[in-house]
Design a protein around this motif. Sequence first.
Motif, PDB file in Angstrom:
ATOM      1  N   ASP A  62       0.881  -1.504   0.078  1.00 55.18           N
ATOM      2  CA  ASP A  62       0.161   0.230   0.208  1.00 55.18           C
ATOM      3  C   ASP A  62       0.553   1.377  -0.429  1.00 55.18           C
ATOM      4  OD1 ASP A  62      -2.150  -1.727   0.218  1.00 55.18           O
ATOM      5  OD2 ASP A  62      -2.563  -1.440   2.411  1.00 55.18           O
ATOM      6  N   ILE A  63       2.033   0.800   0.379  1.00 54.99           N
ATOM      7  CA  ILE A  63       2.711   2.337   0.734  1.00 54.99           C
ATOM      8  C   ILE A  63       3.534   3.058  -0.620  1.00 54.99           C
ATOM      9  CG2 ILE A  63       4.909   3.225   1.694  1.00 54.99           C
ATOM     10  CD1 ILE A  63       3.951   2.932   4.166  1.00 54.99           C
ATOM     11  N   THR A  64       4.206   0.959  -1.536  1.00 55.44           N
ATOM     12  CA  THR A  64       4.935   1.725  -2.096  1.00 55.44           C
ATOM     13  C   THR A  64       4.851   1.554  -3.721  1.00 55.44           C
ATOM     14  OG1 THR A  64       6.671  -0.431  -0.312  1.00 55.44           O
ATOM     15  CG2 THR A  64       6.665   0.135  -3.427  1.00 55.44           C
ATOM     16  N   VAL A  65       3.758   1.575  -3.984  1.00 52.19           N
ATOM     17  CA  VAL A  65       2.637   1.192  -4.820  1.00 52.19           C
ATOM     18  C   VAL A  65       2.673   2.727  -5.639  1.00 52.19           C
ATOM     19  CG1 VAL A  65       1.108   0.998  -7.010  1.00 52.19           C
ATOM     20  CG2 VAL A  65       1.912  -1.004  -5.493  1.00 52.19           C
ATOM     21  N   PRO A  66       2.604   3.837  -4.527  1.00 46.11           N
ATOM     22  CA  PRO A  66       2.226   4.947  -4.673  1.00 46.11           C
ATOM     23  C   PRO A  66       3.898   5.563  -5.237  1.00 46.11           C
ATOM     24  CG  PRO A  66       0.454   4.843  -3.142  1.00 46.11           C
ATOM     25  CD  PRO A  66       1.380   3.371  -3.531  1.00 46.11           C
ATOM     26  N   GLN A  67       4.874   5.233  -4.541  1.00 44.45           N
ATOM     27  CA  GLN A  67       5.797   5.575  -4.580  1.00 44.45           C
ATOM     28  C   GLN A  67       5.838   5.013  -6.122  1.00 44.45           C
ATOM     29  OE1 GLN A  67       7.631   4.242  -1.024  1.00 44.45           O
ATOM     30  NE2 GLN A  67       7.259   5.965   0.529  1.00 44.45           N
ATOM     31  N   ALA A  68       6.291   4.429  -6.221  1.00 42.58           N
ATOM     32  CA  ALA A  68       6.779   4.167  -7.695  1.00 42.58           C
ATOM     33  C   ALA A  68       6.335   5.115  -8.756  1.00 42.58           C
ATOM     34  CB  ALA A  68       6.127   2.731  -7.820  1.00 42.58           C
ATOM     35  N   ASP A  69       4.144   4.776  -8.502  1.00 40.31           N
ATOM     36  CA  ASP A  69       3.421   6.165  -9.809  1.00 40.31           C
ATOM     37  C   ASP A  69       4.122   6.650  -9.328  1.00 40.31           C
ATOM     38  OD1 ASP A  69       1.655   4.176 -10.201  1.00 40.31           O
ATOM     39  OD2 ASP A  69       0.834   4.155  -8.763  1.00 40.31           O
ATOM     40  N   ALA A  70       4.689   7.678  -8.515  1.00 39.42           N
ATOM     41  CA  ALA A  70       5.404   9.049  -8.201  1.00 39.42           C
ATOM     42  C   ALA A  70       5.962   9.388  -9.204  1.00 39.42           C
ATOM     43  CB  ALA A  70       4.875   9.417  -6.418  1.00 39.42           C
ATOM     44  N   ILE A  71       6.874   8.150  -9.118  1.00 40.63           N
ATOM     45  CA  ILE A  71       8.095   8.661  -9.554  1.00 40.63           C
ATOM     46  C   ILE A  71       8.279   7.620 -11.496  1.00 40.63           C
ATOM     47  CG2 ILE A  71       9.762   9.161  -8.058  1.00 40.63           C
ATOM     48  CD1 ILE A  71      10.419   6.272  -8.094  1.00 40.63           C
ATOM     49  N   GLY A  72       6.638   7.640 -11.610  1.00 38.71           N
ATOM     50  CA  GLY A  72       6.974   7.223 -13.125  1.00 38.71           C
ATOM     51  C   GLY A  72       7.238   5.873 -13.468  1.00 38.71           C
ATOM     52  N   LEU A  73       7.392   5.221 -12.275  1.00 39.04           N
ATOM     53  CA  LEU A  73       8.250   2.730 -12.432  1.00 39.04           C
ATOM     54  C   LEU A  73       6.439   2.081 -12.234  1.00 39.04           C
ATOM     55  CD1 LEU A  73      11.699   4.147 -10.853  1.00 39.04           C
ATOM     56  CD2 LEU A  73      10.635   3.888 -13.564  1.00 39.04           C
ATOM     57  N   THR A  74       7.136   1.203 -12.682  1.00 42.73           N
ATOM     58  CA  THR A  74       5.688   0.519 -12.664  1.00 42.73           C
ATOM     59  C   THR A  74       6.066  -0.813 -11.459  1.00 42.73           C
ATOM     60  OG1 THR A  74       5.067   1.679 -14.422  1.00 42.73           O
ATOM     61  CG2 THR A  74       3.768  -0.388 -13.886  1.00 42.73           C
ATOM     62  N   VAL A  75       5.754  -1.272 -10.704  1.00 41.27           N
ATOM     63  CA  VAL A  75       5.886  -2.158 -10.598  1.00 41.27           C
ATOM     64  C   VAL A  75       5.478  -3.719 -11.316  1.00 41.27           C
ATOM     65  CG1 VAL A  75       4.796  -1.691  -8.131  1.00 41.27           C
ATOM     66  CG2 VAL A  75       3.506  -3.045  -9.016  1.00 41.27           C
ATOM     67  N   PRO A  76       6.196  -4.823 -10.625  1.00 37.42           N
ATOM     68  CA  PRO A  76       5.944  -5.565 -12.029  1.00 37.42           C
ATOM     69  C   PRO A  76       5.041  -6.554 -11.812  1.00 37.42           C
ATOM     70  CG  PRO A  76       7.313  -6.189 -10.538  1.00 37.42           C
ATOM     71  CD  PRO A  76       6.817  -5.152 -10.054  1.00 37.42           C
ATOM     72  N   ASP A  77       3.481  -6.238 -11.412  1.00 35.92           N
ATOM     73  CA  ASP A  77       2.908  -7.636 -10.949  1.00 35.92           C
ATOM     74  C   ASP A  77       1.156  -6.635 -11.812  1.00 35.92           C
ATOM     75  OD1 ASP A  77       0.335  -8.619  -9.867  1.00 35.92           O
ATOM     76  OD2 ASP A  77       1.448  -7.871  -7.717  1.00 35.92           O
ATOM     77  N   PRO A  78       0.594  -6.917 -12.466  1.00 34.13           N
ATOM     78  CA  PRO A  78      -0.621  -6.725 -12.908  1.00 34.13           C
ATOM     79  C   PRO A  78      -1.392  -6.777 -12.368  1.00 34.13           C
ATOM     80  CG  PRO A  78       0.261  -8.960 -14.570  1.00 34.13           C
ATOM     81  CD  PRO A  78       1.222  -8.398 -13.285  1.00 34.13           C
ATOM     82  N   ALA A  79      -1.384  -7.651 -11.550  1.00 29.19           N
ATOM     83  CA  ALA A  79      -2.629  -7.808 -10.309  1.00 29.19           C
ATOM     84  C   ALA A  79      -3.065  -6.851  -9.522  1.00 29.19           C
ATOM     85  CB  ALA A  79      -2.599  -9.314 -10.041  1.00 29.19           C
ATOM     86  N   VAL A  80      -2.043  -5.750  -9.812  1.00 30.43           N
ATOM     87  CA  VAL A  80      -2.121  -4.765  -8.773  1.00 30.43           C
ATOM     88  C   VAL A  80      -3.138  -3.903  -8.899  1.00 30.43           C
ATOM     89  CG1 VAL A  80      -0.703  -2.503  -7.935  1.00 30.43           C
ATOM     90  CG2 VAL A  80       0.002  -4.911  -7.567  1.00 30.43           C
ATOM     91  N   LYS A  81      -4.480  -3.730  -7.773  1.00 31.91           N
ATOM     92  CA  LYS A  81      -5.418  -2.606  -8.501  1.00 31.91           C
ATOM     93  C   LYS A  81      -6.159  -2.147  -6.744  1.00 31.91           C
ATOM     94  CE  LYS A  81      -9.403  -3.264 -11.146  1.00 31.91           C
ATOM     95  NZ  LYS A  81     -10.797  -3.126  -9.930  1.00 31.91           N
ATOM     96  N   TRP A  82      -5.877  -0.786  -7.265  1.00 32.60           N
ATOM     97  CA  TRP A  82      -6.602  -0.522  -5.936  1.00 32.60           C
ATOM     98  C   TRP A  82      -8.160  -1.110  -5.303  1.00 32.60           C
ATOM     99  CZ3 TRP A  82      -4.497   2.058  -1.526  1.00 32.60           C
ATOM    100  CH2 TRP A  82      -6.100   2.037  -0.652  1.00 32.60           C
ATOM    101  N   ASN A  83      -8.118  -1.190  -4.331  1.00 28.07           N
ATOM    102  CA  ASN A  83      -9.884  -1.927  -3.526  1.00 28.07           C
ATOM    103  C   ASN A  83     -10.228  -1.105  -2.555  1.00 28.07           C
ATOM    104  OD1 ASN A  83     -11.358  -3.790  -2.569  1.00 28.07           O
ATOM    105  ND2 ASN A  83     -10.151  -5.263  -2.617  1.00 28.07           N
ATOM    106  N   GLU A  84     -11.362  -0.545  -3.385  1.00 24.28           N
ATOM    107  CA  GLU A  84     -11.504   0.462  -2.457  1.00 24.28           C
ATOM    108  C   GLU A  84     -11.817   0.458  -1.323  1.00 24.28           C
ATOM    109  OE1 GLU A  84     -11.205   4.216  -3.500  1.00 24.28           O
ATOM    110  OE2 GLU A  84     -12.235   4.450  -1.338  1.00 24.28           O
ATOM    111  N   ALA A  85     -12.694  -1.071  -1.130  1.00 23.05           N
ATOM    112  CA  ALA A  85     -13.723  -1.847   0.121  1.00 23.05           C
ATOM    113  C   ALA A  85     -12.849  -1.818   0.974  1.00 23.05           C
ATOM    114  CB  ALA A  85     -14.072  -2.992  -0.467  1.00 23.05           C
ATOM    115  N   LYS A  86     -11.446  -3.162   0.609  1.00 26.82           N
ATOM    116  CA  LYS A  86     -10.609  -2.717   2.727  1.00 26.82           C
ATOM    117  C   LYS A  86      -9.752  -1.759   2.462  1.00 26.82           C
ATOM    118  CE  LYS A  86      -6.862  -5.085  -0.676  1.00 26.82           C
ATOM    119  NZ  LYS A  86      -6.073  -6.200  -1.040  1.00 26.82           N
ATOM    120  N   GLY A  87      -9.834  -0.596   1.108  1.00 30.19           N
ATOM    121  CA  GLY A  87      -9.209   0.065   1.471  1.00 30.19           C
ATOM    122  C   GLY A  87      -7.857  -0.215   1.132  1.00 30.19           C
ATOM    123  N   GLY A  88      -7.526  -0.930   0.193  1.00 31.05           N
ATOM    124  CA  GLY A  88      -5.849  -1.186  -0.290  1.00 31.05           C
ATOM    125  C   GLY A  88      -5.333  -1.757  -1.091  1.00 31.05           C
TER     126      GLY A  88
END
Length: 327
Positions: free
Chosen positions: A244-270
């Motif tokens: 939860d902390i690291t994915v937005p840090q990657a986004d912020a510098i224009g990199l992408t974590v190597p996991d196509p399944a990464v997706k924000w889940n509103e219901a779980k808040g993570g």
Amino acid sequence: MYTTELQKSASVASTEDADKLAAFEARVAADEFIEPKDWMPEAYRRTLVRQISQHAHSEIVGMLPEGNWITRAPSLRRKAILLAKVQDEAGHGLYLYSAAETLGTSREEMIEALHSGKAKYSTIFNYPTLTWADIGAIGWLVDGAAIMNQVPLQRTSYGPYARAMVRVCKEESFHQRQGYEIMMHLAAGTDAQKRMAQDALNRWWWPSLMMFGPPDENSPNTAQSMRWRIKRETNDELRQKFVDITVPQADAIGLTVPDPAVKWNEAKGGYDFGEVDWSEFYAVVKGEGPVAKERMAVRRKAWEDGAWIREAADAYAAKQAGKRKAA
Ligand code: BYC
């Protein structure tokens, strides 16, 4: 008659132990620290020696992948920072060995367990550092995962371990920032630098998620360690927080974590994320990591090369003790 006496004394001993155990558990439940001279169940002591010594070994073996880049850091500034960071890791190892020694295990026994392959150290340090960006990725992801795991350990129930963690966490947070700063610069650099940063993220992402240990349902130690407040959060809870902390840090510098399944889940808040390759994790735990054999060979050689200084220190201590006796 003899048997009856034995039974009686065994039952007195077990009543005493039951009383001690109840008092110990009440103190842990009240969030009191357990200190070295306090009574503690043998299994609590063993679990702590296992975890703290493995933690110490990880700090010491963890110097190797980064130490590899000290001579090749791209500028004097980067070299000075990396040198300081690697020295910090040595310090962390020493605080942790000292904390484990308070439980009655000697430094030599712990080192022997590491060198003979009996004791573990974090799987993450069995992967090679191929480019300068790997040094950024280690600081950002590996130290980042370490902080996630170690901040709760400042409240672990064993006093010396908790206190060691306070200082370690302060230093790790500097380490995490220096790694992220390296990645930030590379990601904002030339196309080749950005590719290098993305490649390092791709290679270090999954091994970093493995640092938190197996999933809770396959973690033999978590339940008891949570009850004794040695661990304050489970492996899966910490892994989720890290994602939860690291994915937005990657986004912020224009990199992408190597996991196509990464997706924000509103219901779980993570974030939802994909499954770690646990077969790779268990293979690396068993000693089959890409550079595991090299790591252990370097550690054993360092220990052998340092024998003369341990002998000199012992001889000096004996001489001083002799002088004190004579005085
Ligand atoms: N690697 O029941 P589980 C650093 C083992 S260094 C290897 O969940 P537990 C840094 C585990 O030991 C930071 N082995 O165990 C340094 C157990 O085997 P044993 C290192 C692993 O203990 C330099 C078995 O798998 N941090 O930050 O409840 C430069 C079952 O696991 C691993 C620490 O050491 C693994 N990744 O939980 C940069 C933190 N995961 O011992 C950075 C302190 C699991 O029964 N340790 N195993 O034979 C802990 O918090 C816990 O010990 C763990 C595992 C979460 C790692």
